[in-house]
Design a protein around this motif. Structure first.
Motif, PDB file in Angstrom:
ATOM      1  N   GLY A 161       0.827  -1.198   0.000  1.00  0.00           N
ATOM      2  CA  GLY A 161       0.000   0.000   0.000  1.00  0.00           C
ATOM      3  C   GLY A 161       0.856   1.239   0.000  1.00  0.00           C
ATOM      4  N   SER A 162       0.279   2.324   0.488  1.00  0.00           N
ATOM      5  CA  SER A 162       0.952   3.626   0.473  1.00  0.00           C
ATOM      6  C   SER A 162       1.904   3.748   1.660  1.00  0.00           C
ATOM      7  N   ILE A 163       2.947   2.930   1.638  1.00  0.00           N
ATOM      8  CA  ILE A 163       3.894   2.844   2.744  1.00  0.00           C
ATOM      9  C   ILE A 163       5.134   3.659   2.439  1.00  0.00           C
ATOM     10  N   PHE A 164       5.482   4.550   3.366  1.00  0.00           N
ATOM     11  CA  PHE A 164       6.733   5.288   3.231  1.00  0.00           C
ATOM     12  C   PHE A 164       7.883   4.504   3.844  1.00  0.00           C
ATOM     13  N   SER A 165       7.658   4.022   5.061  1.00  0.00           N
ATOM     14  CA  SER A 165       8.674   3.215   5.728  1.00  0.00           C
ATOM     15  C   SER A 165       8.025   2.352   6.801  1.00  0.00           C
ATOM     16  N   ILE A 166       8.657   1.229   7.076  1.00  0.00           N
ATOM     17  CA  ILE A 166       8.181   0.333   8.123  1.00  0.00           C
ATOM     18  C   ILE A 166       9.201   0.304   9.252  1.00  0.00           C
ATOM     19  N   ASN A 167       8.759   0.561  10.446  1.00  0.00           N
ATOM     20  CA  ASN A 167       9.648   0.513  11.596  1.00  0.00           C
ATOM     21  C   ASN A 167       9.723  -0.933  12.088  1.00  0.00           C
ATOM     22  N   THR A 168       9.021  -1.238  13.139  1.00  0.00           N
ATOM     23  CA  THR A 168       9.041  -2.580  13.706  1.00  0.00           C
ATOM     24  C   THR A 168       7.966  -3.457  13.069  1.00  0.00           C
ATOM     25  N   MET A 169       8.318  -4.706  12.850  1.00  0.00           N
ATOM     26  CA  MET A 169       7.349  -5.716  12.454  1.00  0.00           C
ATOM     27  C   MET A 169       7.388  -6.826  13.499  1.00  0.00           C
ATOM     28  N   GLY A 170       6.248  -7.408  13.754  1.00  0.00           N
ATOM     29  CA  GLY A 170       6.225  -8.422  14.798  1.00  0.00           C
ATOM     30  C   GLY A 170       5.214  -9.519  14.555  1.00  0.00           C
TER      31      GLY A 170
END
Length: 122
Positions: A26-35
């Motif tokens: 989608g309209s993602i600029f950046s992803i920090n944490t994923m869990g």
């Protein structure tokens, strides 16, 4: 705007392995944490493992040494390699992504997937 989709769950015998995947789009600029989180019947959702955008990892005590979390930042995808599975690992596994949307660089949001069922039984 954002979709988080898990895959890879299934039925496995004790001692077996599974690999879960989680893809964010989608309209993602950046992803920090994923869990990865899991919820067993009648129990609260608990943290299984999480990984920062720099690769730092945290594991729940019950999976330490058996599960390995990883991510591919170029694909906005996270993985969970699960080895040595036991019936206590049974549950619905959810992916959470903490991210910034394009055009909202000062706002952090979290998105959850719908979950994938993991059943460990003989």
């Amino acid at each position: 705007q954002v979709q988080v989709v898990e895959s890879g769950g299934g039925l496995v015998q004790p001692g077996g392995s599974l690999r879960l995947s989680c893809a964010a789009s989608g309209s993602i600029f950046s992803i920090n944490t994923m869990g990865w989180y899991r919820q067993a019947p009648g129990k609260q959702r608990e943290l299984v493992a999480q990984i920062s955008n720099g690769g730092s990892t945290t594991y729940g005590d019950s999976v330490q040494g058996r599960f390995t979390i990883s991510r591919d930042n170029t694909k906005n995808t996270m993985y969970l390699q699960m080895n040595g599975l036991s019936p206590e690992d049974t549950g619905v596994y959810y992916c959470k992504a903490v991210l910034k949307l394009t055009g909202e660089l000062y706002t952090t949001r979290q998105y959850w997937g719908q979950g994938t069922q993991v059943t460990v039984t003989s």
